[in-house]
Design an enzyme around this catalytic site. Structure first.
Site, PDB file in Angstrom:
ATOM      1  NE  ARG A  45      -3.465   0.355   2.567  1.00 12.85           N
ATOM      2  CZ  ARG A  45      -3.056   1.329   3.751  1.00 12.85           C
ATOM      3  NH1 ARG A  45      -2.404   0.978   4.661  1.00 12.85           N
ATOM      4  NH2 ARG A  45      -3.653   2.429   3.713  1.00 12.85           N
ATOM      5  CE  LYS A 108       2.202  -5.588   6.432  1.00 17.61           C
ATOM      6  NZ  LYS A 108       2.074  -4.163   5.770  1.00 17.61           N
ATOM      7  NE  ARG A 251       4.107   4.828  10.463  1.00 21.45           N
ATOM      8  CZ  ARG A 251       4.890   3.832   9.960  1.00 21.45           C
ATOM      9  NH1 ARG A 251       5.370   3.269  11.230  1.00 21.45           N
ATOM     10  NH2 ARG A 251       5.267   3.525   8.763  1.00 21.45           N
TER      11      ARG A 251
HETATM   12  C1  BTN Z   1       0.916  -3.889   2.352  1.00 22.76           C
HETATM   13  O1  BTN Z   1       1.365  -4.455   3.326  1.00 22.76           O
HETATM   14  O2  BTN Z   1       1.130  -3.018   2.059  1.00 22.76           O
HETATM   15  C2  BTN Z   1       0.366  -4.623   1.196  1.00 22.76           C
HETATM   16  C3  BTN Z   1       1.089  -5.948   0.839  1.00 22.76           C
HETATM   17  C4  BTN Z   1       0.436  -6.751  -0.414  1.00 22.76           C
HETATM   18  C5  BTN Z   1       1.532  -7.813  -0.749  1.00 22.76           C
HETATM   19  C6  BTN Z   1       0.939  -8.636  -1.896  1.00 22.76           C
HETATM   20  S1  BTN Z   1       1.873 -10.011  -2.457  1.00 22.76           S
HETATM   21  C7  BTN Z   1       0.903 -10.530  -3.834  1.00 22.76           C
HETATM   22  C8  BTN Z   1       0.285  -9.134  -4.129  1.00 22.76           C
HETATM   23  N1  BTN Z   1       1.147  -8.771  -5.205  1.00 22.76           N
HETATM   24  C9  BTN Z   1       1.748  -7.632  -4.729  1.00 22.76           C
HETATM   25  O3  BTN Z   1       2.624  -7.092  -5.811  1.00 22.76           O
HETATM   26  N2  BTN Z   1       1.304  -7.326  -3.684  1.00 22.76           N
HETATM   27  C10 BTN Z   1       0.478  -8.079  -3.017  1.00 22.76           C
END
Ligand code: BTN
Length: 260
Positions: A45, A108, A251
């Site tokens: 994100r 996380k 946060r």
């Molecule tokens: C976050 O933590 O901000 C979201 C992470 C999301 C990661 C997943 S891995 C599969 C899919 N492909 C990506 O490029 N991102 C999501």
């Protein structure tokens, strides 16, 4: 495994979300579950990177994207419903950190990245019925990354959590099998009902409940759960405010350095 969905496993791809977004823009809008053993440009994100340190054949992270046409009356809270479903399928101790993260003991464990593409007859091939049937719906790409094994924590005061702490021996295939069907059912239910039926379940696992939080827009207060649309309620000195923009990050006010 998933009726109506094709399932693809790639040894490597830039990003499962990027791949499904490209396909959808090219008119490929059929339901699909795309899994990668390694991503070269995984995305999180707010423009962040999502890096895995595994390799094809030996992933340290479960990375997949579920893509399907969807037309809910209200999209708010979809990422919360997805997170709740995954937490419920994996372990009672997993908590949810608004809006898109799964936490284990304040660290996380997993992240969710949801993106959509407008579906229109214009971007669908003439023989593609799924887009036409969808009317004004969108193609949604629900990307999920879950740490399976201990990960590098360079730069973080709090190392990420991983599923091995909860279920030793759980590999990518087994963890995906625990999640996939329930996730499809959750997304289909969300399309019919919106977030409201998931509110109670989310609040029961809310990692921020009762904690002092700082918002990236400068406000601060105490987190008080989510409302029926999935907006985060924060009791501030000026009263309770509803945070619904995913562009506002939250946060803990404890100095915890946890990505999310
Ligand atoms: C976050 O933590 O901000 C979201 C992470 C999301 C990661 C997943 S891995 C599969 C899919 N492909 C990506 O490029 N991102 C999501």
């Amino acid at each position: 495994m998933l009726p109506g969905f094709s399932v693809e496993i790639l040894p490597a791809v830039d990003s499962t979300n990027s791949e499904l977004m490209r396909r959808a823009r090219a008119g490929l809008a059929d339901p699909v579950l795309l899994v990668a053993e390694h991503q070269t440009a995984g995305r999180g994100r707010l423009g962040r990177q999502w890096q895995d340190e595994g390799a094809p054949g030996n992933p340290d992270t479960l990375m997949f994207s579920l893509g399907l046409p969807l037309a809910p009356a209200n999209w708010s809270g979809l990422s919360l419903a997805v997170g709740l479903c995954i937490a419920q399928r994996l372990h009672p101790d997993i908590r949810l950190k608004w809006p898109n993260d799964l936490w284990l003991q304040g660290r996380k464990l997993a992240g969710i990245l949801i993106e959509t593409v407008a579906l229109s007859a214009a971007n669908a091939p003439p023989d593609d019925s799924s887009a036409r049937l969808c009317g004004l719906g969108r193609f949604v790409v629900i990307g999920v990354g879950i740490n399976l094994k201990p990960r590098e924590s360079a730069g973080l005061t709090t190392p990420p959590a991983c599923l091995a702490e909860l279920q030793p021996g759980l590999d990518a295939g087994k963890s995906l099998a625990q999640i996939a069907q329930a996730l499809v059912a959750t997304v289909q239910q969300f399309e019919q009902t919106g977030f409201a039926p998931f509110q109670h379940g989310f609040n029961a696992r809310d990692a921020l409940q009762g904690l002092a939080v700082n918002l990236s827009d400068g406000r601060h207060g105490v987190a008080r759960g989510v409302d029926e649309n999935g907006a985060l309620l924060v009791a501030t000195p000026a009263g309770v405010v509803k945070i619904s923009s995913s562009e506002v990050s939250v946060r803990l006010d404890s100095g915890a350095d946890v990505l999310g």
